[in-house]
Design a protein around this motif. Structure first.
Motif, mmCIF file in Angstrom:
data_model
loop_
_atom_site.group_PDB
_atom_site.id
_atom_site.type_symbol
_atom_site.label_atom_id
_atom_site.label_comp_id
_atom_site.label_asym_id
_atom_site.label_seq_id
_atom_site.Cartn_x
_atom_site.Cartn_y
_atom_site.Cartn_z
ATOM 1 N N LEU A 49 0.810 -1.214 0.000
ATOM 2 C CA LEU A 49 0.000 0.000 0.000
ATOM 3 C C LEU A 49 0.848 1.271 0.000
ATOM 4 C CD1 LEU A 49 -2.798 -1.055 2.516
ATOM 5 C CD2 LEU A 49 -2.649 -1.438 0.048
ATOM 6 N N ALA A 50 2.102 1.153 -0.427
ATOM 7 C CA ALA A 50 2.976 2.319 -0.548
ATOM 8 C C ALA A 50 3.624 2.325 -1.924
ATOM 9 C CB ALA A 50 4.048 2.302 0.542
ATOM 10 N N ASP A 51 3.770 3.502 -2.492
ATOM 11 C CA ASP A 51 4.485 3.627 -3.760
ATOM 12 C C ASP A 51 5.992 3.603 -3.542
ATOM 13 O OD1 ASP A 51 2.256 4.297 -5.829
ATOM 14 O OD2 ASP A 51 1.809 5.523 -4.074
ATOM 15 N N VAL A 52 6.416 4.126 -2.399
ATOM 16 C CA VAL A 52 7.837 4.143 -2.048
ATOM 17 C C VAL A 52 7.985 3.857 -0.560
ATOM 18 C CG1 VAL A 52 9.984 5.482 -2.002
ATOM 19 C CG2 VAL A 52 8.310 5.894 -3.807
ATOM 20 N N ILE A 53 8.919 2.980 -0.213
ATOM 21 C CA ILE A 53 9.353 2.816 1.168
ATOM 22 C C ILE A 53 10.747 3.418 1.280
ATOM 23 C CG2 ILE A 53 10.078 1.166 2.942
ATOM 24 C CD1 ILE A 53 7.878 -0.687 2.044
ATOM 25 N N VAL A 54 10.942 4.244 2.292
ATOM 26 C CA VAL A 54 12.236 4.887 2.518
ATOM 27 C C VAL A 54 12.789 4.406 3.851
ATOM 28 C CG1 VAL A 54 13.467 7.078 2.785
ATOM 29 C CG2 VAL A 54 11.491 6.928 1.238
ATOM 30 N N THR A 55 14.037 3.951 3.858
ATOM 31 C CA THR A 55 14.673 3.500 5.096
ATOM 32 C C THR A 55 15.842 4.411 5.437
ATOM 33 O OG1 THR A 55 16.342 2.005 4.158
ATOM 34 C CG2 THR A 55 14.098 1.138 4.401
ATOM 35 N N ILE A 56 16.215 4.418 6.715
ATOM 36 C CA ILE A 56 17.333 5.253 7.154
ATOM 37 C C ILE A 56 18.524 4.417 7.610
ATOM 38 C CG2 ILE A 56 15.826 7.172 7.750
ATOM 39 C CD1 ILE A 56 16.231 6.403 10.718
ATOM 40 N N ASN A 57 18.438 3.088 7.443
ATOM 41 C CA ASN A 57 19.620 2.263 7.646
ATOM 42 C C ASN A 57 19.619 1.135 6.615
ATOM 43 O OD1 ASN A 57 18.561 -0.326 8.816
ATOM 44 N ND2 ASN A 57 17.846 1.049 10.435
ATOM 45 N N LYS A 58 20.787 0.552 6.418
ATOM 46 C CA LYS A 58 20.976 -0.343 5.286
ATOM 47 C C LYS A 58 20.402 -1.731 5.518
ATOM 48 C CE LYS A 58 24.939 2.298 3.723
ATOM 49 N NZ LYS A 58 26.418 2.389 3.620
ATOM 50 N N GLU A 59 20.345 -2.185 6.774
ATOM 51 C CA GLU A 59 19.725 -3.483 7.036
ATOM 52 C C GLU A 59 18.236 -3.426 6.710
ATOM 53 O OE1 GLU A 59 18.601 -6.358 10.775
ATOM 54 O OE2 GLU A 59 20.607 -5.481 10.800
ATOM 55 N N ASP A 60 17.563 -2.364 7.134
ATOM 56 C CA ASP A 60 16.147 -2.198 6.809
ATOM 57 C C ASP A 60 15.954 -2.068 5.301
ATOM 58 O OD1 ASP A 60 15.484 -2.299 9.471
ATOM 59 O OD2 ASP A 60 15.124 -0.160 9.694
ATOM 60 N N TYR A 61 16.872 -1.392 4.639
ATOM 61 C CA TYR A 61 16.787 -1.227 3.182
ATOM 62 C C TYR A 61 16.825 -2.581 2.474
ATOM 63 C CZ TYR A 61 18.262 -0.117 -1.596
ATOM 64 O OH TYR A 61 18.356 -0.048 -2.961
#
Length: 373
Positions: free
Chosen positions: A146-158
């Motif tokens: 339900l998101a067009d973009v997910i943005v993460t602030i650390n590389k493991e989450d990315y």
């Protein structure tokens, strides 16, 4: 008229991290509105800081507990805001707010509204409790649709979000350190004089809430092993574990060298008067205190966990250890205390490493993300 945009978060997230971005987006022609839940009593402060930058500030009845039935009312509030707002872009933050906002935006997404979900640290990560994986992982994986973009602030989450269902996944260098608050005040405090600490003492600082995930007890245990009367540990922050940490200091015979300062508005002054920053957390989205310490030229001793690993380099920025490695932290503290040259070298290096994480760079990264949408 610029693109209409809605940003959703708790009031705490808004006042602590998002206000500069709202202001920057408004200055670049976006017509801004925000929707906040009131979990910290900071709404009036938000109104004051965003006066003239936003067209409307909406309040939604949401709480942080995913299981609370109050969130059903919050969903109704959010659905009404989203359906009537005619937004081009919706940027949402945090687990509960992120889920509710994305559910409320399902209909408008079909009409062209773009939804950006910013992750400030997934609750599931390497070493996280199994319960976190059982609850949060399937929810976040499903909701990624339900998101067009997910943005993460650390590389493991990315790397983890890349395996989800969002059309795009982006990584940015955090949400920005506000360097203006890190310059010493005109009436700078003298923390050594205040605490009765000699000029020859070695000062270790931790900044953050006194909570289980911050793991300050490992530093106290390490100092108990070292038995070095010249080392003092300063903790800036409040939290539920304060009495437990006080008791642990007494148990280790170092209660006279562990100083609980509570919440301090002059933390910038204190950064500049200490020798080493300790960041032994069990979980961090990124670790703001670590980045602030680096900006102030401090070497770090930290845990080797998700988020912190993005900017820590063993031997260059400081030393990293497993969160429960008492002996490792003790050895790292000993090395730093006995090596003024190493501390200086790490501090100089840290001032360079931290530049991408500063607020001006972060504002440009966020603006670029939104503009691409």
């Amino acid at each position: 008229m610029g693109k209409r945009m809605l940003v959703t978060s708790t009031d705490l997230m808004m006042i602590q991290f998002l206000v500069p971005h709202i202001q920057n987006l408004a200055e670049h022609g976006f017509e801004m509105e925000i929707a906040c839940s009131n979990v910290g009593g900071r709404l009036e402060e938000i109104r004051a800081k965003l006066k003239g930058y936003v067209k409307a500030i909406h309040v939604v009845r949401l709480v942080r507990s995913p299981a609370s039935l109050i969130n059903l009312k919050g969903y109704q509030d959010m659905k009404k805001i989203v359906d009537n707002g005619h937004y081009d872009i919706i940027w949402t933050n945090e687990p509960v707010m992120g889920v509710v906002t994305r559910l409320a935006a399902r209909k408008v997404r079909k009409k062209g509204t773009k939804v950006l979900y910013m992750v400030h640290g997934f609750h599931f990560y390497k070493g996280a409790p199994k319960l976190n994986w059982m609850i949060y992982y399937p929810i976040e994986r499903y909701m990624s649709r339900l998101a067009d973009v997910i943005v993460t602030i650390n590389k493991e989450d990315y790397m983890r979000a890349k395996k989800f269902h969002a059309r795009k996944v982006k990584y940015i260098h955090g949400i920005g350190i506000d360097m203006s608050r890190l310059h010493p005040t005109e009436t700078q405090c003298d923390i050594r004089k205040e605490l009765g600490i000699s000029d020859n003492s070695f000062l270790i600082l931790s900044v953050g809430e006194l909570l289980p995930r911050k793991n300050q007890q490992v530093i106290i245990q390490a100092l108990g092993r070292l038995k070095d009367q010249e080392i003092h540990y300063i903790l800036c922050g409040k939290g539920a574990k304060e009495q437990e940490l006080i008791n642990l200091s007494k148990k280790n015979g170092i209660e006279d060298r562990v100083h609980f300062l509570g919440y301090r508005k002059d933390v910038a002054d204190i950064y500049g008067q200490t020798d080493l920053l300790a960041l032994p957390s069990r979980r961090e989205g990124l670790g703001l205190a670590g980045l602030e310490g680096m900006y102030c030229g401090l070497p770090l001793i930290s845990s080797n966990i998700n988020g912190i690993r993005d900017y820590m380099e063993n031997g260059k920025t400081g030393f990293m250890y497993d969160p429960d490695d008492v002996e490792g932290f003790a050895e790292g503290i000993r090395k730093m205390k006995n090596s003024p040259g190493l501390r200086k070298k790490c501090g100089i290096y840290n001032r360079r490493v931290v530049i991408p994480y500063c607020i001006e760079n972060s504002k440009q990264e966020v603006l670029k993300l939104i503009s691409e949408l």
